[in-house]
Design a protein around this motif. Structure first.
Motif, PDB file in Angstrom:
ATOM      1  N   ILE A  11       0.864  -1.192   0.000  1.00  0.00           N
ATOM      2  CA  ILE A  11       0.000   0.000   0.000  1.00  0.00           C
ATOM      3  C   ILE A  11       0.898   1.238   0.000  1.00  0.00           C
ATOM      4  O   ILE A  11       1.926   1.266   0.682  1.00  0.00           O
ATOM      5  CB  ILE A  11      -0.936   0.005   1.222  1.00  0.00           C
TER       6      ILE A  11
ATOM      7  N   LEU B 271      -0.748  -0.539   9.543  1.00  0.00           N
ATOM      8  CA  LEU B 271      -0.779  -1.394   8.355  1.00  0.00           C
ATOM      9  C   LEU B 271       0.398  -2.373   8.374  1.00  0.00           C
ATOM     10  O   LEU B 271       0.249  -3.554   8.026  1.00  0.00           O
ATOM     11  CB  LEU B 271      -0.728  -0.538   7.091  1.00  0.00           C
TER      12      LEU B 271
ATOM     13  N   ALA C 101      -3.250  -0.561  -3.289  1.00  0.00           N
ATOM     14  CA  ALA C 101      -4.088   0.628  -3.103  1.00  0.00           C
ATOM     15  C   ALA C 101      -3.171   1.808  -2.806  1.00  0.00           C
ATOM     16  O   ALA C 101      -2.039   1.624  -2.352  1.00  0.00           O
ATOM     17  CB  ALA C 101      -5.076   0.428  -1.954  1.00  0.00           C
TER      18      ALA C 101
ATOM     19  N   PHE D  36      -3.437   5.799  -1.008  1.00  0.00           N
ATOM     20  CA  PHE D  36      -4.296   6.688  -0.234  1.00  0.00           C
ATOM     21  C   PHE D  36      -3.670   8.075  -0.084  1.00  0.00           C
ATOM     22  O   PHE D  36      -2.486   8.200   0.235  1.00  0.00           O
ATOM     23  CB  PHE D  36      -4.560   6.102   1.157  1.00  0.00           C
TER      24      PHE D  36
ATOM     25  N   LEU E  83     -15.160  -0.890   1.222  1.00  0.00           N
ATOM     26  CA  LEU E  83     -14.539  -0.542   2.496  1.00  0.00           C
ATOM     27  C   LEU E  83     -15.586  -0.174   3.534  1.00  0.00           C
ATOM     28  O   LEU E  83     -15.491  -0.570   4.704  1.00  0.00           O
ATOM     29  CB  LEU E  83     -13.560   0.620   2.310  1.00  0.00           C
TER      30      LEU E  83
ATOM     31  N   LYS F  26      -7.984   1.748  -7.174  1.00  0.00           N
ATOM     32  CA  LYS F  26      -8.012   1.662  -5.715  1.00  0.00           C
ATOM     33  C   LYS F  26      -7.272   2.844  -5.102  1.00  0.00           C
ATOM     34  O   LYS F  26      -6.444   2.694  -4.206  1.00  0.00           O
ATOM     35  CB  LYS F  26      -7.433   0.320  -5.264  1.00  0.00           C
TER      36      LYS F  26
ATOM     37  N   PHE G  72      -8.686   9.899   2.103  1.00  0.00           N
ATOM     38  CA  PHE G  72      -9.216   9.744   3.457  1.00  0.00           C
ATOM     39  C   PHE G  72      -9.177  11.087   4.177  1.00  0.00           C
ATOM     40  O   PHE G  72      -8.134  11.740   4.241  1.00  0.00           O
ATOM     41  CB  PHE G  72      -8.381   8.746   4.266  1.00  0.00           C
TER      42      PHE G  72
ATOM     43  N   LEU H 196      -8.915   1.429  11.269  1.00  0.00           N
ATOM     44  CA  LEU H 196      -8.911   1.709   9.833  1.00  0.00           C
ATOM     45  C   LEU H 196      -7.994   0.735   9.094  1.00  0.00           C
ATOM     46  O   LEU H 196      -8.354   0.214   8.033  1.00  0.00           O
ATOM     47  CB  LEU H 196      -8.466   3.153   9.576  1.00  0.00           C
TER      48      LEU H 196
ATOM     49  N   VAL I  71      -9.066  -1.880   6.120  1.00  0.00           N
ATOM     50  CA  VAL I  71      -8.414  -1.866   4.801  1.00  0.00           C
ATOM     51  C   VAL I  71      -7.819  -3.231   4.476  1.00  0.00           C
ATOM     52  O   VAL I  71      -8.019  -3.763   3.373  1.00  0.00           O
ATOM     53  CB  VAL I  71      -7.327  -0.771   4.747  1.00  0.00           C
ATOM     54  N   THR I  72      -7.074  -3.822   5.409  1.00  0.00           N
ATOM     55  CA  THR I  72      -6.430  -5.110   5.130  1.00  0.00           C
ATOM     56  C   THR I  72      -7.451  -6.244   5.054  1.00  0.00           C
ATOM     57  O   THR I  72      -7.310  -7.150   4.226  1.00  0.00           O
ATOM     58  CB  THR I  72      -5.372  -5.432   6.196  1.00  0.00           C
TER      59      THR I  72
ATOM     60  N   LEU J 205      -9.218  -5.734   1.564  1.00  0.00           N
ATOM     61  CA  LEU J 205      -8.376  -6.036   0.404  1.00  0.00           C
ATOM     62  C   LEU J 205      -7.978  -7.500   0.313  1.00  0.00           C
ATOM     63  O   LEU J 205      -8.027  -8.106  -0.773  1.00  0.00           O
ATOM     64  CB  LEU J 205      -7.111  -5.182   0.443  1.00  0.00           C
TER      65      LEU J 205
ATOM     66  N   ASN K 135      -9.284  -7.149  -3.682  1.00  0.00           N
ATOM     67  CA  ASN K 135      -8.082  -6.685  -4.366  1.00  0.00           C
ATOM     68  C   ASN K 135      -7.992  -7.273  -5.768  1.00  0.00           C
ATOM     69  O   ASN K 135      -7.770  -6.559  -6.753  1.00  0.00           O
ATOM     70  CB  ASN K 135      -6.851  -7.072  -3.542  1.00  0.00           C
TER      71      ASN K 135
END
Length: 363
Positions: A107, A144, A184, A186, A231, A260, A264, A283, A287-288, A291, A317
């Motif tokens: 990511i 993450l 992805a 962001f 999401l 993707k 945010f 969050l 996300v994980t 995906l 994903n």
């Protein structure tokens, strides 16, 4: 070769959109931007936001879709018309978790508005450089990485906070996409709204919330929206308090570069930064999970958290990547056909001109 061609074509499109002022970012600091309260047609408060335009859209947590039809710029209020109710994807949570795939989970992150800050914690809402938003981005990155994701965070400055910021950050986003081919990407921001809109009481404790923004002025809009919707569906299942809504603004936000790619809004300038940072674990989990651990059934469109991959069920994903690649191929083929048609038309025109000239000479 096809990816390089698509990148060049998309960058050209982003440049065209930017030069035509499709990016509606005010050139002044957020402190001077009015916060609009947007009501429904019965004058119930729907949402707050500092940058709004007539024609913008809004999808509530309960999947009601609205369009802003009126703005009172003197009193900073507006009215949004209810358009339709969207049927969200059905979400089922399997009780038999499957192992998370570790390989090639990447990511990328960056900040178009590096200056954004949080007044209660940072003392100001904006600094000329990296503001409090960087601390939030780093907290998100850390969470993450705890979930076995390779995260590449580019903190290149794109100041000042003006109408060209997205043009500058497009170079950063494209560089990240070219180097790392992430799952992805962001763009990390914080919004302008009241504190109460972005702070929720969860089991007696205050928690910071997040808004997703989809740019309407880009060819990937439908896929960006699909990603955001997935999401939110997973978020509503795991942490119902986390997402405020999905906002559809008139800019492109560099989202033409990836299916993707999302923006945010991490709380607002009136929130305590630590409350937003404390929500980055949830969050990152959403996300994980979305995906890499949530599958989509190709026939029904239903989602299964901890689903098993097979011919009928692919991860979010994989499903969105397939759609993006297929769309890119079709777009590239269309460009080739259009160019070929132009060459053919030119050749035919020249041929008939030559025939006409020969005939004139013979006469």
């Amino acid at each position: 070769m096809l990816k390089k061609l698509m990148t060049i074509l998309i960058l050209l499109l982003v440049c065209i959109l930017s030069s035509n002022n499709f990016c509606y970012v005010n050139a002044v600091d957020d402190a001077n931007l009015p916060v609009y309260q947007i009501m429904d047609e019965n004058f119930n408060l729907l949402f707050e936001r500092d940058e709004v335009e007539i024609g913008d859209n809004y999808l509530s947590k309960d999947y009601k879709y609205y369009e802003i039809i009126y703005l009172d710029k003197e009193n900073h209020r507006g009215i949004a018309k209810f358009i339709k109710e969207i049927t969200p994807p059905s979400v089922e949570k399997s009780l038999l978790p499957t192992p998370i795939k570790v390989e090639n989970r990447t990511i990328c992150m960056y900040m178009t508005h590096n200056d954004e800050s949080y007044v209660p914690t940072d003392g100001v809402d904006s600094v000329y450089g990296n503001g409090g938003i960087k601390d939030v981005a780093l907290a998100f990155k850390k969470e993450l990485e705890k979930r076995l994701v390779d995260v590449y965070f580019d903190d290149t400055l794109h100041i000042p906070h003006d109408t060209q910021a997205y043009s500058r950050s497009a170079k950063t986003a494209n560089s990240l996409l070219s180097k790392y081919s992430p799952d992805a990407i962001f763009d990390i921001h914080r919004d302008g709204a009241s504190r109460k809109y972005y702070i929720s009481n969860v089991d007696g404790a205050e928690r910071g919330r997040v808004r997703m923004v989809v740019g309407k002025a880009n060819p990937n809009k439908d896929l960006n929206e699909e990603f955001a919707t997935y999401l939110m569906a997973v978020g509503n299942e795991l942490y119902p308090w986390l997402f405020t809504d999905i906002y559809y603004a008139r800019g492109h936000y560099n989202q033409a570069l990836s299916s993707k790619a999302l923006l945010f809004e991490m709380g607002s300038h009136l929130c305590e930064k630590n409350l937003i940072m404390d929500s980055m674990s949830e969050l990152a989990d959403v996300v994980t999970t979305a995906l890499y651990k949530t599958t989509i059934n190709s026939s029904s469109g239903d989602l299964t958290i901890n689903g098993v991959e097979n011919e009928e069920n692919k991860t979010i994903n994989e499903a969105l990547s397939f759609k993006e690649n297929h769309k890119s191929e079709l777009f590239a083929i269309s460009v080739v056909i259009i160019l070929s048609a132009g060459v053919c038309l030119t050749t035919i025109t020249i041929f008939f001109k030559n025939v006409k000239k020969k005939k004139s000479k013979n006469d």
